[in-house]
Design a protein around this motif. Structure first.
Motif, PDB file in Angstrom:
ATOM      1  N   UNK A 126     -19.531   6.619   5.981  1.00  0.00           N
ATOM      2  CA  UNK A 126     -20.793   6.302   6.642  1.00  0.00           C
ATOM      3  C   UNK A 126     -21.900   6.139   5.612  1.00  0.00           C
ATOM      4  N   UNK A 127     -21.929   7.019   4.622  1.00  0.00           N
ATOM      5  CA  UNK A 127     -22.932   6.921   3.563  1.00  0.00           C
ATOM      6  C   UNK A 127     -22.755   5.622   2.790  1.00  0.00           C
ATOM      7  N   UNK A 128     -21.511   5.264   2.487  1.00  0.00           N
ATOM      8  CA  UNK A 128     -21.253   4.025   1.759  1.00  0.00           C
ATOM      9  C   UNK A 128     -21.678   2.801   2.567  1.00  0.00           C
TER      10      UNK A 128
ATOM     11  N   UNK B  60     -25.404  -1.702   3.292  1.00  0.00           N
ATOM     12  CA  UNK B  60     -26.361  -2.433   4.130  1.00  0.00           C
ATOM     13  C   UNK B  60     -27.743  -2.433   3.475  1.00  0.00           C
ATOM     14  N   UNK B  61     -28.136  -1.310   2.903  1.00  0.00           N
ATOM     15  CA  UNK B  61     -29.417  -1.231   2.208  1.00  0.00           C
ATOM     16  C   UNK B  61     -29.468  -2.158   0.999  1.00  0.00           C
ATOM     17  N   UNK B  62     -28.378  -2.204   0.232  1.00  0.00           N
ATOM     18  CA  UNK B  62     -28.329  -3.072  -0.946  1.00  0.00           C
ATOM     19  C   UNK B  62     -28.413  -4.538  -0.542  1.00  0.00           C
ATOM     20  N   UNK B  63     -27.708  -4.917   0.502  1.00  0.00           N
ATOM     21  CA  UNK B  63     -27.746  -6.309   0.972  1.00  0.00           C
ATOM     22  C   UNK B  63     -29.145  -6.661   1.466  1.00  0.00           C
ATOM     23  N   UNK B  64     -29.782  -5.740   2.180  1.00  0.00           N
ATOM     24  CA  UNK B  64     -31.122  -6.032   2.689  1.00  0.00           C
ATOM     25  C   UNK B  64     -32.146  -6.139   1.562  1.00  0.00           C
ATOM     26  N   UNK B  65     -31.901  -5.507   0.425  1.00  0.00           N
ATOM     27  CA  UNK B  65     -32.806  -5.624  -0.724  1.00  0.00           C
ATOM     28  C   UNK B  65     -32.522  -6.880  -1.546  1.00  0.00           C
ATOM     29  N   UNK B  66     -31.277  -7.292  -1.625  1.00  0.00           N
ATOM     30  CA  UNK B  66     -30.904  -8.451  -2.438  1.00  0.00           C
ATOM     31  C   UNK B  66     -31.164  -9.778  -1.736  1.00  0.00           C
ATOM     32  N   UNK B  67     -31.088  -9.808  -0.420  1.00  0.00           N
ATOM     33  CA  UNK B  67     -31.247 -11.061   0.318  1.00  0.00           C
ATOM     34  C   UNK B  67     -32.584 -11.750   0.048  1.00  0.00           C
TER      35      UNK B  67
END
Length: 64
Positions: free
Chosen positions: A11-13, A18-25
């Motif tokens: 769940x943490x991963x 999801x957080x990394x994708x939302x920052x990179x997009x």
């Protein structure tokens, strides 16, 4: 390791991914838009990938 920590790792991963994708997009969108022509950048619906990379968008700034 306890059962709780083993079950919470996926769940943490997932949350971190999801957080990394939302920052990179937005960064990738900004980079791709900077390589478009003005027409492609303002077109509706938006063009995701430029047809021809406009590297001159970066060289024009250096001439000023």
């Amino acid at each position: 390791m306890s059962v709780k920590s083993k079950s919470s790792k996926p769940i943490i991963h997932i949350v971190l991914i999801i957080g990394a994708i939302s920052m990179l997009t937005p960064f990738i969108w900004m980079l791709l838009t900077s390589l478009k022509t003005l027409t492609e950048a303002t077109k509706i619906p938006p063009v995701i990938f430029p047809k021809i990379l406009q590297w001159s968008n970066y060289t024009e700034v250096m001439r000023l």
